[in-house]
Scaffold this motif. Structure first.
Motif, PDB file in Angstrom:
ATOM      1  N   ASN A 134       0.814  -1.227   0.000  1.00  0.00           N
ATOM      2  CA  ASN A 134       0.000   0.000   0.000  1.00  0.00           C
ATOM      3  C   ASN A 134       0.844   1.273   0.000  1.00  0.00           C
ATOM      4  N   VAL A 145       3.239   0.144  -6.654  1.00  0.00           N
ATOM      5  CA  VAL A 145       2.601  -0.040  -5.355  1.00  0.00           C
ATOM      6  C   VAL A 145       1.932  -1.405  -5.333  1.00  0.00           C
ATOM      7  N   SER A 171      -0.290   7.788  -4.319  1.00  0.00           N
ATOM      8  CA  SER A 171      -0.704   7.295  -3.000  1.00  0.00           C
ATOM      9  C   SER A 171      -2.131   7.704  -2.675  1.00  0.00           C
ATOM     10  N   THR A 200      -4.439   5.029  -3.907  1.00  0.00           N
ATOM     11  CA  THR A 200      -4.162   3.622  -3.607  1.00  0.00           C
ATOM     12  C   THR A 200      -5.410   2.869  -3.157  1.00  0.00           C
TER      13      THR A 200
END
Length: 364
Positions: free
Chosen positions: A94, A130, A161, A164
Motif C-alpha cells: 500500500n 505499489v 498514494s 491507492t
C-alpha cells in the motif's frame, strides 16, 4: 490518503476522472483503459501496467497493459526471478515505491530487466509501483513507467498514494464480481448458488433484483416495521442514500454495513455497479459470519506469532483493552500490532478482517 492533498484545479479534475474510471466497469481491461489517460497525465508517465498475482498454490502472474504493449512484460516469465521491484513493494504494501528506493541507479542500469527492456526497443528508464493487497491469496501491483531519463518525483508518489485505496477497491470489485453483468442480471452461476444473498437497487430506491437467500436473510434480520416504502430495510436504505451523497474518498470507509448479534455478525457490502443507460445501480451483498472465525492459514503466514495471536482475538471482536489485559501488554502496543496487521493483510478496518477471514474460510 484522501483527496485533501494540495492539488491544483487541473490535478483535482484528473484525479476525479481516474476515480470515476476505476468505478466505470467490473472488467479489469475496461477499467484500466478508462483510467489510463487521466492517470498518465496526473502522475506524468509513458505507460501503466497492472499485475494480478495469486499466491496459492504457487505464485502466478498476469499482466494487464492498456494502450501500447510493453514488450518486456510480454516476456516477463523469463525474467521474473530478476524482478527488482517485487521485494521492495512486498515489504511495504500500500506504499508507492520509486525506483531510486528499490536499488541504486548503477545497479538499476545493470539489471536484467533494464537491459532486456532496452534490447526490446523500449527502455524503461524509471518505474514507480505499489502493491495492492486484496485477499491473502490474491494481490495486485500497479506500475507506472517512464521511457526517458527523468526520475519520478516524491510528488508523483504522493499523487499516486492518494489513489491507492481506490485502486484496491476497484481491483477487489473486479475480482469479486467480474462475473456480474450490469443492469438487472447477475452472473448465472452466482445466481444459482443457494447461499448467495444480494439485492440490486436502481437509484433512488427501486429494487431490481433480489436473490432467494437475500429474501430469507432480510426477513430474519429485520421486522416489517423496519422496512422503507421501497421494500429495503431502513438501515440499509439510509446507508445507501448516505453513500450516494458522499465523495469517492469517504465511500471507501463506509461501504460495509455491520451489525453484531448474539449468534454472529451480519454484514452488507455496498458495490456501485458500472454505469449503463438509465439510473445508476448498486449491489448489496449480504453475509452472516459466525461469532468466532478461525484465522485462515494463508493470513497467518503473513503475520508474526504475536500479530497472529492478536488477529485471533480481533476475530472474536475483542477490544484493544481486552486484548492488552489478556496478553499483559500495553494498549498502545496492541494498537501498533493492529496497524501492522492491517498493512500486511491489505485491510482498512477490523470489520474487513472479519469479512475477509470468513470469506477465505468459506468463499462466497
Amino acid at each position: 490518503m484522501s483527496g485533501s492533498m494540495n492539488l491544483n484545479t487541473h490535478e483535482h479534475m484528473l484525479r476525479d476522472k481516474v476515480i470515476l474510471a476505476l468505478n466505470s466497469s467490473l472488467s479489469f481491461p475496461q477499467v484500466l483503459e478508462a483510467a489510463r489517460a487521466p492517470l498518465l497525465e496526473l502522475a506524468p508517465s509513458d505507460s501503466v501496467a497492472l499485475c494480478l498475482m495469486r499466491t496459492t498454490p504457487v505464485l502466478d502472474f498476469q499482466w494487464l497493459v492498456p494502450g501500447h504493449p510493453i514488450p518486456l512484460l510480454e516476456q516477463y516469465a523469463s525474467v521474473s526471478d530478476h524482478d527488482f521491484v517485487r521485494a521492495p513493494i512486498f515489504a511495504r504494501p500500500n506504499e508507492v515505491i520509486l525506483d531510486e528506493e528499490m536499488l541504486p541507479r548503477r545497479e538499476y542500469e545493470h539489471s536484467l530487466l533494464y537491459q532486456r527492456s532496452r534490447e526490446l526497443g523500449l527502455g524503461l528508464e524509471h518505474v514507480m509501483a505499489v502493491l495492492l493487497p486484496i485477499r491473502p491469496d490474491f494481490l495486485g501491483a500497479l506500475a507506472l513507467y517512464r521511457t526517458r531519463r527523468r526520475a519520478f518525483s516524491s510528488r508523483c508518489a504522493t499523487v499516486l498514494s492518494s489513489l491507492t485505496q481506490h485502486l484496491v477497491n476497484a481491483v477487489r470489485n473486479c475480482a469479486d464480481l467480474q462475473t456480474m453483468t450490469t443492469g438487472s442480471h447477475l452472473l448465472e452461476e452466482l445466481h444459482g448458488r443457494p447461499g448467495t444473498a444480494y439485492v440490486v437497487v436502481e437509484l433512488p430506491s427501486r429494487e431490481v433484483l433480489r436473490s432467494k437467500h437475500a429474501a430469507v436473510l432480510l426477513e430474519r434480520w429485520f421486522a416489517p416495521s423496519d422496512l422503507h416504502a421501497s421494500g429495503l430495510p431502513l438501515p440499509l436504505k439510509e446507508r445507501l442514500d448516505a453513500l450516494v451523497r458522499m465523495d469517492a474518498d469517504s465511500r471507501l470507509e463506509k461501504n460495509v454495513w455491520f451489525s453484531q448479534q448474539p449468534e454472529g455478525y451480519r454484514t452488507v457490502r455496498f458495490i456501485e455497479l458500472p454505469a449503463g443507460e438509465g439510473p445508476r445501480q448498486w449491489a448489496l451483498v449480504m453475509n452472516e459470519l459466525p461469532m468466532s472465525i478461525p484465522l485462515p492459514v494463508d493470513m497467518r503466514r503473513k503475520l508474526t506469532r504475536r500479530e497472529a495471536d492478536i488477529a485471533k482475538y480481533l476475530l472474536r471482536s475483542w477490544s484493544s483493552e481486552q486484548i492488552a489485559s489478556e496478553l499483559v501488554i500495553a494498549v498502545d502496543t496492541v494498537d501498533t500490532h493492529v496497524r501492522n496487521i492491517r498493512e500486511k493483510l491489505g485491510i482498512d478496518s477490523r470489520m474487513d478482517l472479519l469479512y475477509l477471514a470468513a470469506r477465505f474460510n468459506k468463499p462466497v
